[in-house]
Design an enzyme around this catalytic site. Structure first.
Site, PDB file in Angstrom:
ATOM      1  N   HIS A  31       5.461   1.700   6.663  1.00 31.55           N
ATOM      2  CA  HIS A  31       5.937   1.987   5.326  1.00 31.55           C
ATOM      3  C   HIS A  31       7.398   2.414   5.393  1.00 31.55           C
ATOM      4  O   HIS A  31       7.742   3.314   6.141  1.00 31.55           O
ATOM      5  CB  HIS A  31       5.145   3.132   4.699  1.00 31.55           C
ATOM      6  CG  HIS A  31       3.691   2.860   4.610  1.00 31.55           C
ATOM      7  ND1 HIS A  31       3.187   1.667   4.158  1.00 31.55           N
ATOM      8  CD2 HIS A  31       2.626   3.625   4.914  1.00 31.55           C
ATOM      9  CE1 HIS A  31       1.871   1.724   4.185  1.00 31.55           C
ATOM     10  NE2 HIS A  31       1.506   2.891   4.647  1.00 31.55           N
ATOM     11  N   LYS A  36       0.838  -1.221   0.000  1.00 29.50           N
ATOM     12  CA  LYS A  36       0.000   0.000   0.000  1.00 29.50           C
ATOM     13  C   LYS A  36       0.862   1.256   0.000  1.00 29.50           C
ATOM     14  O   LYS A  36       0.523   2.253  -0.629  1.00 29.50           O
ATOM     15  CB  LYS A  36      -0.928   0.022   1.235  1.00 29.50           C
ATOM     16  CG  LYS A  36      -1.993  -1.047   1.226  1.00 29.50           C
ATOM     17  CD  LYS A  36      -2.834  -1.010   2.469  1.00 29.50           C
ATOM     18  CE  LYS A  36      -2.066  -1.364   3.727  1.00 29.50           C
ATOM     19  NZ  LYS A  36      -1.541  -2.737   3.764  1.00 29.50           N
ATOM     20  N   GLN A  84      -3.222  -2.081   7.279  1.00 29.85           N
ATOM     21  CA  GLN A  84      -3.514  -3.516   7.370  1.00 29.85           C
ATOM     22  C   GLN A  84      -4.317  -3.969   6.135  1.00 29.85           C
ATOM     23  O   GLN A  84      -4.181  -3.353   5.092  1.00 29.85           O
ATOM     24  CB  GLN A  84      -4.238  -3.871   8.681  1.00 29.85           C
ATOM     25  CG  GLN A  84      -3.384  -3.659   9.928  1.00 29.85           C
ATOM     26  CD  GLN A  84      -3.490  -2.262  10.493  1.00 29.85           C
ATOM     27  OE1 GLN A  84      -4.561  -1.703  10.588  1.00 29.85           O
ATOM     28  NE2 GLN A  84      -2.373  -1.692  10.873  1.00 29.85           N
TER      29      GLN A  84
HETATM   30  P1  GDP Z   1       2.270  -2.068   3.047  1.00 27.82           P
HETATM   31  O1  GDP Z   1       2.217  -2.205   4.515  1.00 27.82           O
HETATM   32  O2  GDP Z   1       1.024  -2.586   2.379  1.00 27.82           O
HETATM   33  O3  GDP Z   1       2.665  -0.710   2.579  1.00 27.82           O
HETATM   34  O4  GDP Z   1       3.392  -3.040   2.519  1.00 27.82           O
HETATM   35  P2  GDP Z   1       4.917  -3.075   3.000  1.00 27.82           P
HETATM   36  O5  GDP Z   1       5.518  -1.731   2.942  1.00 27.82           O
HETATM   37  O6  GDP Z   1       5.029  -3.838   4.269  1.00 27.82           O
HETATM   38  O7  GDP Z   1       5.512  -4.005   1.896  1.00 27.82           O
HETATM   39  C1  GDP Z   1       5.782  -3.535   0.716  1.00 27.82           C
HETATM   40  C2  GDP Z   1       7.245  -3.760   0.414  1.00 27.82           C
HETATM   41  O8  GDP Z   1       7.328  -4.236  -0.891  1.00 27.82           O
HETATM   42  C3  GDP Z   1       8.046  -2.468   0.484  1.00 27.82           C
HETATM   43  O9  GDP Z   1       9.348  -2.741   0.918  1.00 27.82           O
HETATM   44  C4  GDP Z   1       8.048  -2.021  -0.965  1.00 27.82           C
HETATM   45  O10 GDP Z   1       9.176  -1.263  -1.313  1.00 27.82           O
HETATM   46  C5  GDP Z   1       8.030  -3.323  -1.698  1.00 27.82           C
HETATM   47  N1  GDP Z   1       7.293  -3.306  -2.974  1.00 27.82           N
HETATM   48  C6  GDP Z   1       6.170  -2.625  -3.290  1.00 27.82           C
HETATM   49  N2  GDP Z   1       5.785  -2.914  -4.543  1.00 27.82           N
HETATM   50  C7  GDP Z   1       6.686  -3.800  -5.025  1.00 27.82           C
HETATM   51  C8  GDP Z   1       6.809  -4.509  -6.247  1.00 27.82           C
HETATM   52  O11 GDP Z   1       6.011  -4.386  -7.165  1.00 27.82           O
HETATM   53  N3  GDP Z   1       7.870  -5.369  -6.354  1.00 27.82           N
HETATM   54  C9  GDP Z   1       8.766  -5.561  -5.360  1.00 27.82           C
HETATM   55  N4  GDP Z   1       9.750  -6.416  -5.534  1.00 27.82           N
HETATM   56  N5  GDP Z   1       8.676  -4.908  -4.188  1.00 27.82           N
HETATM   57  C10 GDP Z   1       7.646  -4.058  -4.019  1.00 27.82           C
END
Ligand code: GDP
Length: 436
Positions: free
Chosen positions: A40, A15, A228
């Site tokens: 994030h 997200k 979440q």
């Molecule tokens: P959130 O809590 O939903 O924002 O998700 P997180 O931040 O915990 O997890 C997302 C992680 O995946 C971050 O480290 C992002 O930089 C990474 N991320 C987001 N989109 C992509 C993608 O398309 N590919 C890859 N490999 N990583 C991604």
């Protein structure tokens, strides 16, 4: 035109990246539920900042970031984040020019964190552990619903705060001492700390509902930043292994005080596979059945919690659960994240139904116990091979097998994929439809 971003799975869908992209076009970014259990990771000027509470839109100059009524608010964490952002040079003026905190948000106090930890330790003995982030989120929400919570506005009303805190501690200390065998919490230090933080918080405290209503009237673009995921929603998730707030799009209404007519788009964020942190049912989990694949996905996708560092449980994309998420959120589009992580796999699986004791289920069962027992019914599909090194940025770069994968998802869940993310970077994105 206002947009809600929600997690379509069990959180950690990516997200943060979509919020960052959409924030560039919004004027106001608002958190409406949860607390500092979101996470994030952002890199500004070479410095890594992990934001758990403040909307990540703060990194875009000229945006107002709001923490609305439905959030549970830890003032100590808030100031840590403000200070870290200030060190990174994020603020041009005073931080309170751009970050506003609702008078009505409930405050997380030290006894909430303590109770969270003790409850999880206690529950672990009977295998009833929820797997919370032990940041006091659940106990703070309990107090809110039990009508003994302390709101942000109380922090700047010393007499009222005193009365409320004495009343709250009376009960908490019985629990701490007699149920958990822990030390009682003294009133005086907690009270003093609340007053100190309240004083510091004064410039940030506002009637955020009224501010949002004004923004709406001015036709400013509002981005509602969900935390979440849908399956962690307290009403619609895999209860009791859920978080304590309304993570679905409806939470954006109750949590801010704006009505449903304020929303034009609800974008659900999903990975091309599934992960889950903590305990609870997870039908497509492959940790035991396809251990090597799980480990490979975890390694490539860096599937470790941003908040807790815990390894995430890994599984295939569950279309039954995703369709449910589309329905309960009234989603208008999906953002498909982390498709690059699956590039190396010749074959992939999509869960298209469940089997419960020989009976085929086409929708999510209500009972968590049933969900724990279902066997996924899979359709095996071809993998799509490597993406261009810079990620997918043009339609012409989409491999046919990946297009087929997307089409299968869309046909099953009934909404279109509006964004494809093929790497963590901002530029590794293909927007198929502009929501703004
Ligand atoms: P959130 O809590 O939903 O924002 O998700 P997180 O931040 O915990 O997890 C997302 C992680 O995946 C971050 O480290 C992002 O930089 C990474 N991320 C987001 N989109 C992509 C993608 O398309 N590919 C890859 N490999 N990583 C991604």
């Amino acid at each position: 035109m206002n947009v809600v971003i929600v997690g379509a799975q069990w959180g950690d869908e990516g997200k943060g990246k979509v919020v960052d992209l959409y924030s560039a076009k919004a004027s106001v970014i608002v958190r409406y539920q949860g607390g500092n259990n979101a996470g994030h990771t952002l890199v500004v000027g070479g410095k890594k900042t992990v934001l758990h509470l403040i909307p990540s839109g703060v990194l875009h100059a000229g945006k107002r970031c709001m923490i609305a009524n439905g959030v549970v608010f830890d003032p100590a964490v808030f100031f840590e984040e403000v200070e870290s952002l200030a060190e990174s040079g994020v603020f041009k003026g005073a931080p309170s020019d751009v970050i506003w905190v609702s008078e009505r948000a409930h405050v997380i106090l030290p006894y909430h964190r303590l109770l969270d930890k003790l409850r999880e330790e206690h529950a672990a003995k009977s295998k009833g552990k929820i797997g919370t982030t032990v940041r006091g989120i659940g106990p703070a929400y309990e107090d809110k619903v039990a009508r003994r919570g302390i709101q942000v506005i109380d922090l700047i009303r010393p007499e009222l705060l005193k009365t409320k805190l004495i009343r709250a501690l009376e009960e908490k200390n019985i629990l701490l001492k007699h149920l958990f065998g822990a030390e009682a919490v003294d009133f005086e230090p907690v009270y003093k700390e609340c007053l100190r933080l309240g004083e510091k918080l004064k410039p940030y405290i506002r009637d955020v509902r009224a501010d949002l209503t004004a923004a709406l009237k001015n036709k400013e673009k509002i981005l509602f930043e969900g935390a979440q995921g849908t399956l962690l929603d307290v009403d619609h998730g895999t209860y009791p292994f859920v978080t304590s707030s309304s993570t679905v799009s409806g939470g954006a209404m109750t949590g801010t005080g704006l009505g449903p007519s304020a929303i034009s788009e609800v974008i659900g964020i999903t990975k091309a596979y599934t992960t889950r942190v903590g305990t609870g049912p997870f039908p497509t989990e492959i940790e035991v059945t396809e251990k090597e694949t799980a480990e490979k996905i975890r390694a490539i996708g860096a599937e470790y919690g941003a908040t807790t560092g815990r390894p995430r449980r890994v599984g295939w994309l569950d279309l039954v659960a995703l369709k449910y998420a589309v329905e309960v959120n009234g989603m208008t589009g999906l953002a498909l994240m982390k498709s690059d992580v699956l590039c190396d796999f010749k074959e992939l699986r999509l869960c298209v139904a469940y089997d419960l004791d020989g009976k085929r289920l086409n929708s999510l069962p209500s009972s968590g116990e049933d969900l724990e027992r279902v066997k996924p019914v899979y359709e095996t599909v071809k993998g799509w091979g490597a993406f261009p090194a810079a990620g997918i940025t043009k339609l012409s770069e989409l491999p046919q097998d990946f297009i087929d994968y997307i089409k299968k998802i869309e046909a099953f869940v009934g909404v279109s994929v509006v964004l494809i993310s093929s790497g963590p970077g901002r530029e590794q994105t293909l927007e198929l439809k502009q929501v703004w």
